[in-house]
Scaffold this active site. Structure first.
Site, PDB file in Angstrom:
ATOM      1  N   ILE A 238       0.830  -1.212   0.000  1.00 49.31           N
ATOM      2  CA  ILE A 238       0.000   0.000   0.000  1.00 49.31           C
ATOM      3  C   ILE A 238       0.861   1.257   0.000  1.00 49.31           C
ATOM      4  O   ILE A 238       0.488   2.273  -0.608  1.00 49.31           O
ATOM      5  CB  ILE A 238      -1.005   0.008   1.186  1.00 49.31           C
ATOM      6  CG1 ILE A 238      -2.101   1.024   0.929  1.00 49.31           C
ATOM      7  CG2 ILE A 238      -0.320   0.257   2.516  1.00 49.31           C
ATOM      8  CD1 ILE A 238      -2.905   0.791  -0.313  1.00 49.31           C
TER       9      ILE A 238
ATOM     10  N   SER B 189      12.057   0.796   7.007  1.00 44.72           N
ATOM     11  CA  SER B 189      11.497  -0.490   6.598  1.00 44.72           C
ATOM     12  C   SER B 189      12.623  -1.501   6.707  1.00 44.72           C
ATOM     13  O   SER B 189      13.760  -1.205   6.315  1.00 44.72           O
ATOM     14  CB  SER B 189      10.990  -0.376   5.152  1.00 44.72           C
ATOM     15  OG  SER B 189       9.958  -1.290   4.876  1.00 44.72           O
ATOM     16  N   ARG B 190      12.333  -2.684   7.235  1.00 51.29           N
ATOM     17  CA  ARG B 190      13.405  -3.635   7.530  1.00 51.29           C
ATOM     18  C   ARG B 190      14.175  -4.010   6.278  1.00 51.29           C
ATOM     19  O   ARG B 190      15.402  -4.141   6.301  1.00 51.29           O
ATOM     20  CB  ARG B 190      12.818  -4.889   8.180  1.00 51.29           C
ATOM     21  CG  ARG B 190      12.126  -4.631   9.502  1.00 51.29           C
ATOM     22  CD  ARG B 190      11.270  -5.793   9.895  1.00 51.29           C
ATOM     23  NE  ARG B 190      10.403  -6.200   8.785  1.00 51.29           N
ATOM     24  CZ  ARG B 190       9.611  -7.258   8.779  1.00 51.29           C
ATOM     25  NH1 ARG B 190       9.575  -8.032   9.845  1.00 51.29           N
ATOM     26  NH2 ARG B 190       8.871  -7.544   7.738  1.00 51.29           N
TER      27      ARG B 190
ATOM     28  N   LYS C 239      -5.267   1.768   7.807  1.00 55.24           N
ATOM     29  CA  LYS C 239      -6.378   1.030   8.404  1.00 55.24           C
ATOM     30  C   LYS C 239      -5.998  -0.440   8.486  1.00 55.24           C
ATOM     31  O   LYS C 239      -5.206  -0.897   7.647  1.00 55.24           O
ATOM     32  CB  LYS C 239      -7.685   1.224   7.629  1.00 55.24           C
ATOM     33  CG  LYS C 239      -7.637   0.984   6.123  1.00 55.24           C
ATOM     34  CD  LYS C 239      -7.303  -0.329   5.528  1.00 55.24           C
ATOM     35  CE  LYS C 239      -8.074  -1.532   5.902  1.00 55.24           C
ATOM     36  NZ  LYS C 239      -7.665  -2.726   5.070  1.00 55.24           N
TER      37      LYS C 239
ATOM     38  N   ASP D 152      -9.963  -7.581   6.885  1.00 59.93           N
ATOM     39  CA  ASP D 152      -8.991  -6.578   6.411  1.00 59.93           C
ATOM     40  C   ASP D 152      -9.614  -5.767   5.267  1.00 59.93           C
ATOM     41  O   ASP D 152      -9.642  -4.536   5.340  1.00 59.93           O
ATOM     42  CB  ASP D 152      -7.670  -7.233   5.994  1.00 59.93           C
ATOM     43  CG  ASP D 152      -6.695  -6.186   5.468  1.00 59.93           C
ATOM     44  OD1 ASP D 152      -6.090  -5.482   6.283  1.00 59.93           O
ATOM     45  OD2 ASP D 152      -6.603  -6.037   4.229  1.00 59.93           O
TER      46      ASP D 152
HETATM   47  P1  NAP Z   1       2.571  -5.452   3.077  1.00 66.24           P
HETATM   48  O1  NAP Z   1       2.698  -5.437   1.595  1.00 66.24           O
HETATM   49  O2  NAP Z   1       2.842  -6.698   3.823  1.00 66.24           O
HETATM   50  O3  NAP Z   1       3.483  -4.251   3.595  1.00 66.24           O
HETATM   51  C1  NAP Z   1       3.742  -3.991   4.949  1.00 66.24           C
HETATM   52  C2  NAP Z   1       5.244  -3.762   5.110  1.00 66.24           C
HETATM   53  O4  NAP Z   1       5.504  -3.573   6.493  1.00 66.24           O
HETATM   54  C3  NAP Z   1       6.062  -4.975   4.668  1.00 66.24           C
HETATM   55  O5  NAP Z   1       6.422  -4.886   3.311  1.00 66.24           O
HETATM   56  C4  NAP Z   1       7.265  -4.941   5.583  1.00 66.24           C
HETATM   57  O6  NAP Z   1       8.318  -4.194   4.992  1.00 66.24           O
HETATM   58  C5  NAP Z   1       6.738  -4.224   6.816  1.00 66.24           C
HETATM   59  N1  NAP Z   1       6.479  -5.206   7.875  1.00 66.24           N
HETATM   60  C6  NAP Z   1       5.848  -6.396   7.746  1.00 66.24           C
HETATM   61  N2  NAP Z   1       5.815  -7.038   8.913  1.00 66.24           N
HETATM   62  C7  NAP Z   1       6.451  -6.257   9.788  1.00 66.24           C
HETATM   63  C8  NAP Z   1       6.783  -6.400  11.153  1.00 66.24           C
HETATM   64  N3  NAP Z   1       6.433  -7.478  11.860  1.00 66.24           N
HETATM   65  N4  NAP Z   1       7.438  -5.412  11.770  1.00 66.24           N
HETATM   66  C9  NAP Z   1       7.811  -4.315  11.079  1.00 66.24           C
HETATM   67  N5  NAP Z   1       7.534  -4.126   9.759  1.00 66.24           N
HETATM   68  C10 NAP Z   1       6.872  -5.096   9.135  1.00 66.24           C
HETATM   69  O7  NAP Z   1       1.096  -5.009   3.512  1.00 66.24           O
HETATM   70  P2  NAP Z   1       0.154  -3.913   2.816  1.00 66.24           P
HETATM   71  O8  NAP Z   1      -0.763  -4.557   1.865  1.00 66.24           O
HETATM   72  O9  NAP Z   1       0.966  -2.758   2.359  1.00 66.24           O
HETATM   73  O10 NAP Z   1      -0.739  -3.544   4.077  1.00 66.24           O
HETATM   74  C11 NAP Z   1      -0.240  -2.759   5.142  1.00 66.24           C
HETATM   75  C12 NAP Z   1      -1.432  -2.101   5.808  1.00 66.24           C
HETATM   76  O11 NAP Z   1      -2.095  -1.298   4.826  1.00 66.24           O
HETATM   77  C13 NAP Z   1      -2.466  -3.118   6.305  1.00 66.24           C
HETATM   78  O12 NAP Z   1      -3.014  -2.708   7.540  1.00 66.24           O
HETATM   79  C14 NAP Z   1      -3.560  -3.090   5.244  1.00 66.24           C
HETATM   80  O13 NAP Z   1      -4.840  -3.338   5.779  1.00 66.24           O
HETATM   81  C15 NAP Z   1      -3.462  -1.644   4.768  1.00 66.24           C
HETATM   82  N6  NAP Z   1      -3.963  -1.482   3.400  1.00 66.24           N
HETATM   83  C16 NAP Z   1      -3.577  -2.344   2.398  1.00 66.24           C
HETATM   84  C17 NAP Z   1      -4.135  -2.213   1.132  1.00 66.24           C
HETATM   85  C18 NAP Z   1      -3.740  -3.114  -0.016  1.00 66.24           C
HETATM   86  O14 NAP Z   1      -4.365  -3.054  -1.079  1.00 66.24           O
HETATM   87  N7  NAP Z   1      -2.721  -3.968   0.081  1.00 66.24           N
HETATM   88  C19 NAP Z   1      -5.084  -1.225   0.888  1.00 66.24           C
HETATM   89  C20 NAP Z   1      -5.416  -0.343   1.902  1.00 66.24           C
HETATM   90  C21 NAP Z   1      -4.868  -0.480   3.161  1.00 66.24           C
HETATM   91  P3  NAP Z   1       9.843  -4.574   5.419  1.00 66.24           P
HETATM   92  O15 NAP Z   1       9.989  -6.058   5.245  1.00 66.24           O
HETATM   93  O16 NAP Z   1      10.705  -3.771   4.501  1.00 66.24           O
HETATM   94  O17 NAP Z   1       9.951  -4.167   6.861  1.00 66.24           O
END
Ligand code: NAP
Length: 306
Positions: free
Chosen positions: A12, A34-35, A88, A166
């Site tokens: 996101i 970011s890690r 969110k 989610d």
């Molecule tokens: P994601 O692709 O998994 O990205 C989250 C990032 O946070 C990961 O790439 C990782 O980056 C870091 N992370 C993951 N686990 C972690 C941990 N335990 N501690 C610290 N950093 C961590 O997820 P996303 O889809 O972007 O979603 C993130 C949030 O945005 C969620 O709450 C989701 O509901 C919301 N959201 C997502 C979307 C969508 O379409 N995907 C839409 C609206 C809102 P590093 O490995 O570099 O640390």
């Protein structure tokens, strides 16, 4: 100018936050924490702690990490005097927000719990319509394929990851905004894959104090067309918000069809909140999810292998 760091450069953050920040006046990206992920030309830190200990000056952080780790990051950022934007859902529990709200108030900083779907173009017109035409019945269909939209995101089926809620919480964020009266859960069935800790399907019944029925069906295994629709029966016809609030129809006739601009709306609001020294935290959508976990009948469904 607000100097912003993104924390958690995942899907996101890349898809929506980066382009929205670029388009918004009064805010600029100055760091990434970011890690693993990095961004060319922007200072990178492996954690928020490292960023806060560095000499890169930031005024605000946008927390785009999974919900399970956001409370600790938000508390840390607020304790260092930073404004905080939360993706969110705002947390993994409802109660963890209270200390964050108190910390933001005490330090005079902004805490913004974003609900991106509320910024979809048809949402404000739907709210205005329903203020004039009382709802008689509401039905929600929020059905998408987790394998398409969340590939490899294991956190989503871990405790606090919310599973099908989610995306489903986006529908609840719209409903709690457009319906003229508060509503409450009366019955729920949650389907948990036998190998996972969060539901992959849910059927929810709500009502308001006038007895208006609200039915929501959430599915995370939808193949074929994906559905993010809300239908509201009113005395003036059937109002439909489709595509997650992008389009609005009355009895099938298009009222609103505008380009998507949710995240520019979020950042414009954040800049405005910071300028006013205000916060914006509405926990109603997360409370409904918590209620579903409290009241819902749990059934075991087929394992999900991802
Ligand atoms: P994601 O692709 O998994 O990205 C989250 C990032 O946070 C990961 O790439 C990782 O980056 C870091 N992370 C993951 N686990 C972690 C941990 N335990 N501690 C610290 N950093 C961590 O997820 P996303 O889809 O972007 O979603 C993130 C949030 O945005 C969620 O709450 C989701 O509901 C919301 N959201 C997502 C979307 C969508 O379409 N995907 C839409 C609206 C809102 P590093 O490995 O570099 O640390």
């Amino acid at each position: 100018m607000i100097r912003l760091a993104i924390v958690g450069l995942g899907k996101i953050a890349r898809d929506q936050h980066l382009p929205a920040i670029e388009k918004t006046g009064g805010i600029e990206l100055v760091a990434i924490a970011s890690r693993n992920a990095t961004l060319d030309g922007i200072p990178h830190f492996a954690s928020l702690d490292e960023l806060l200990a560095s000499d890169v000056a930031v005024d605000a952080v946008a927390l785009c990490t999974p919900p399970q780790v956001r409370r600790q990051q938000a508390a840390l950022a607020l304790s260092h005097g930073k404004h905080v934007l939360l993706e969110k859902p705002p947390g993994a529990t409802v109660s963890e927000l209270a200390p964050l709200i108190a910390a933001a108030r005490a330090s005079g900083r902004t805490l913004f719990a974003t609900w991106h779907s509320r910024f979809a173009p048809a949402v404000a017109p739907a709210r205005a319509f329903l203020a004039e035409h009382a709802p008689r019945a509401v039905s929600v269909e929020w059905k998408e394929d987790v394998r398409v939209w969340h590939p490899g995101q294991d956190w989503i089926f871990e405790p606090g990851g919310l599973g099908v809620f989610d995306p489903g919480i986006n529908a609840l964020s719209i409903l709690t905004h457009i319906l003229p009266a508060p509503f409450f859960l009366t019955r729920a069935t949650l389907g948990f894959p036998e190998n996972r800790d969060a539901p992959i399907e849910a059927a929810l019944d709500f009502a308001d104090s006038a007895g208006v029925p609200i039915r929501a069906e959430l599915d995370f295994l939808q193949t074929g067309p994906q559905t993010w629709d809300i239908h509201v029966e009113t005395d003036a016809g059937r109002l439909t918000l489709s595509l997650g609030g992008a389009k609005l129809f009355l009895d099938g006739k298009a009222l609103i069809e505008e380009p998507e601009a949710e995240y520019p709306g979020i950042y414009k609001h954040f800049v405005d909140l910071v300028a006013r020294g205000a916060s914006d935290v509405d926990l109603a959508p997360l409370q409904h999810v918590a209620d579903a976990f409290l009241l819902g009948r749990r059934i075991v469904v087929a394992p999900f292998e991802g």
